[in-house]
Design an enzyme around this catalytic site. Structure first.
Site, short mmCIF file in Angstrom:
data_model
loop_
_atom_site.label_atom_id
_atom_site.label_comp_id
_atom_site.label_asym_id
_atom_site.label_seq_id
_atom_site.Cartn_x
_atom_site.Cartn_y
_atom_site.Cartn_z
N LYS A 32 -6.51 4.78 7.99
CA LYS A 32 -5.36 5.55 7.54
C LYS A 32 -5.69 7.04 7.43
O LYS A 32 -4.91 7.90 7.88
CB LYS A 32 -4.87 5.02 6.19
CG LYS A 32 -4.26 3.63 6.27
CD LYS A 32 -3.89 3.08 4.90
CE LYS A 32 -3.27 1.71 5.01
NZ LYS A 32 -2.94 1.15 3.68
N SER A 37 0.81 -1.21 0.00
CA SER A 37 0.00 0.00 0.00
C SER A 37 0.85 1.27 0.00
O SER A 37 0.32 2.37 -0.18
CB SER A 37 -0.95 0.01 1.20
OG SER A 37 -0.23 0.05 2.41
#
Length: 637
Positions: free
Chosen positions: A544, A501
């Site tokens: 996040k 990611s």
């Protein structure tokens, strides 16, 4: 593309407006696939037609199976009461007889009357018993004792009832699996120093108690007990139950009751991983358990009507025994159940998780003497939960605020970018920004991943670095090798880095260093990238974003901060109310992109063509130097 505040969470307020006036509690909402599989498995007899039920976390299995049984009326074989009777030919080998359901005690009374009666007048009574309790075993036993008296029978007991039940009783659940609970046991007794067993010491287990019906067994509990799986398979393949020898191996005692025929349907309950392992490791499993009932943990409102989910919520409210939900509580509850699934159109079927939240919210509502659970009660319960579980996240953020971990959220820097990571500690996930830096130097085109060199890189992260290296080579080194090398690293990272990611952030950081173009430090970025620069979805997108937002809010929102995420993750956005409010007030931003070029333009405030032109010019200059150096090397050699 900048994302509007309305797109940062599901349409929870619109859903709440569709609440019906009345809902019928239903635990089986969204489980039609599994229900069809159970119907198929339970409508087919035979020893090779059992099923495996995938039970997702949070499902109350007994509730679900009970409702399925009520709807489908599971019937597989004739149920009987089973009785062990004294064997006139062997004291250690009692015989078993079967009589119709709930008739065992009546049968024993008649049997007692036979043995009390004179042998000469027994025939009419025996004929009556044969007619009242039609069974070959009963008939054979009556012939065996037709001329016997109590004195001819061994021991002091005539019979014991092993299993008795009514014809319409529900399935049996065996969720605490031991050898005794599943297969039964024969206990021992000591009489005048002699170790022996007797009829009353025979105890049936779940297999015999469910004989003729349905037995649900916890698969994990079964497999944790050595030898039980093999023993169960043998019974299912032979359709016969043989009693084990009583006592342990150190006690010499022989007592062998007659085997009982077994005709039942077994449903193994467990996780998908257990099912996969059994299929792979046990060659008999597919033959014995061909039916898979796969219960879902999500309810998709893109495929099913929303109205049915209100029936499921009615079931959860009933089982939780809480105050009723006020109308404004439903949007907050919908936000919670979609957050669990990570998709805007998927609602959770995790009964236990929803019950826990409702009970916490109910306790808060009762403290203020309310008669219903309001949205603020649910929000307060979630905040309390976050406070209980957020200590590690708070320590992490404090380290950044105090400067122990260096993260910039303002200004611009060449070759430095804020990536977004997620950390799991004790089952609690929280987002944390991480600083990624890149430097370039004269070399042979290698991209050195310092984390991999120091053995702090997982295999998936290493793959991500290789992919971004391939993208750079595909764009800038198609015809000849680059005369420039680079290094990249997660700064102040002292544990293994894994996942892809961060590959988009690493690529943007490298291109910034190559083009000598500064990156806006107020923007953080997450996303995976392929060899052609397309941005791909990542996990934990909400955590996040919220982790970076919390850092920026604590330092002070400037209106220039935000996050860049893959467009493929838009369907997973379900952000906290604070984040949505800041986006609506234009103090924080969420951008969705599909290609690395879009990310570069947001991060550097420059067009992709200009950046790539700078990189091409720099590489050409270095390539010319490389040619001149190579010429002099060849000359002197």
């Amino acid at each position: 593309m900048r994302i509007a505040a309305d797109a940062l969470q599901p349409q929870i307020f619109e859903w709440a407006k569709q609440r019906p006036k009345h809902a019928n509690a239903n635990a089986l909402v969204g489980q039609q696939r599994a229900l069809n599989a159970l119907q198929q498995a339970l409508s087919i007899g035979g020893r090779y037609a059992h099923g495996f039920v995938v039970t997702p976390a949070g499902m109350r299995t007994s509730d679900v199976l009970q409702q399925v049984q009520n709807q489908q009326q599971w019937v597989h074989a004739d149920k009987f009461d089973w009785v062990y009777v004294a064997n006139p030919e062997s004291a250690s080998q009692p015989l078993c007889v079967n009589v119709p359901c709930s008739k065992a005690n009546d049968f024993l009374i008649k049997l007692w009357e036979v043995l009390q009666a004179d042998v000469a007048v027994r025939k009419p009574l025996i004929d009556f018993i044969k007619e009242a309790y039609p069974s070959e075993r009963v008939a054979r036993y009556l012939e065996l004792i037709a001329d016997k008296t109590f004195d001819d029978l061994p021991g002091t007991e005539l019979a014991t009832v092993i299993v008795t039940h009514d014809e319409h009783e529900p399935f049996m659940m065996c969720d605490r699996v031991t050898e005794a609970s599943l297969f039964g046991s024969i206990r021992l007794q000591s009489v005048e120093g002699t170790i022996s067993s007797d009829l009353h010491l025979i105890e049936a287990g779940a297999i015999l108690k469910a004989n003729g019906g349905v037995l649900a067994i916890d698969a994990e509990e079964l497999l944790l007990q050595p030898g039980l799986w093999r023993k169960l398979k043998y019974i299912l393949k032979t359709s016969e139950f043989d009693w084990p020898q009583p006592g342990d191996s150190n006690v010499a005692a022989y007592y062998q009751p007659q085997a009982i025929p077994v005709h039942l349907k077994v449903l193994l309950l467990g996780e998908r991983d257990i099912y996969a392992q059994l299929r792979e490791l046990d060659r008999d499993f597919d033959n014995l358990f061909p039916y898979l009932a796969d219960f879902s943990s999500h309810y998709s409102i893109s495929q099913e009507p929303l109205q049915a989910y209100f029936d499921y919520l009615a079931y959860v409210e009933r089982e939780a025994a809480v105050l009723p939900l006020a109308s404004d509580a439903y949007p907050a509850l919908f936000k919670f159940v979609t957050r669990i699934t990570d998709f805007q159109t998927e609602l959770s079927l995790d009964t236990i998780a929803i019950m826990q939240l409702l009970r916490e919210a109910c306790a808060i509502a009762r403290e203020r003497n309310a008669t219903a659970i309001a949205a603020d009660d649910i929000s307060s319960a979630l905040k309390q939960r976050e406070s209980r579980e957020g200590y590690i996240a708070e320590l992490s953020r404090r380290a950044i605020l105090e400067g122990q971990v260096y993260i910039e959220t303002e200004g611009e820097v060449i070759g430095q970018i804020n990536g977004l990571t997620v950390i799991t500690a004790g089952g609690h996930e929280f987002g944390e920004p991480t600083r990624i830096t890149a430097t370039v130097h004269y070399g042979d085109g290698d991209i050195i991943d310092i984390d991999r060199k120091s053995e702090l890189s997982g295999s998936i992260h290493t793959k991500g670095v290789m992919i971004l290296s391939a993208y750079i080579a595909n764009v800038f080194a198609r015809n000849e090798a680059m005369a420039l090398s680079a290094t990249i690293v997660f700064e102040q990272s002292y544990h293994e880095v894994d996942g892809d990611s961060a590959s988009l952030a690493e690529l943007c950081c490298l291109l910034s260093a190559l083009a000598e173009a500064p990156i806006q430090q107020g923007l953080a970025i997450t996303g995976a990238v392929d060899q052609f620069g397309r941005v791909q979805a990542i996990g934990a997108v909400n955590e996040k974003i919220e982790g970076y937002f919390e850092l920026c809010r604590t330092r002070g929102l400037t209106g220039h901060q935000g996050v860049i995420i893959p467009a493929a993750n838009l369907s997973q956005l379900n952000l906290a109310d604070d984040v949505i409010a800041a986006v609506k007030a234009d103090k924080f931003h969420v951008f969705a992109i599909e290609h690395v070029g879009e990310a570069l333009e947001l991060l550097t405030q420059s067009e992709q063509k200009q950046l790539y032109a700078k990189i091409e010019q720099r590489l050409n200059e270095l390539q010319q130097i490389e040619r001149e150096v190579s010429w002099w090397r060849r000359w002197f050699n």
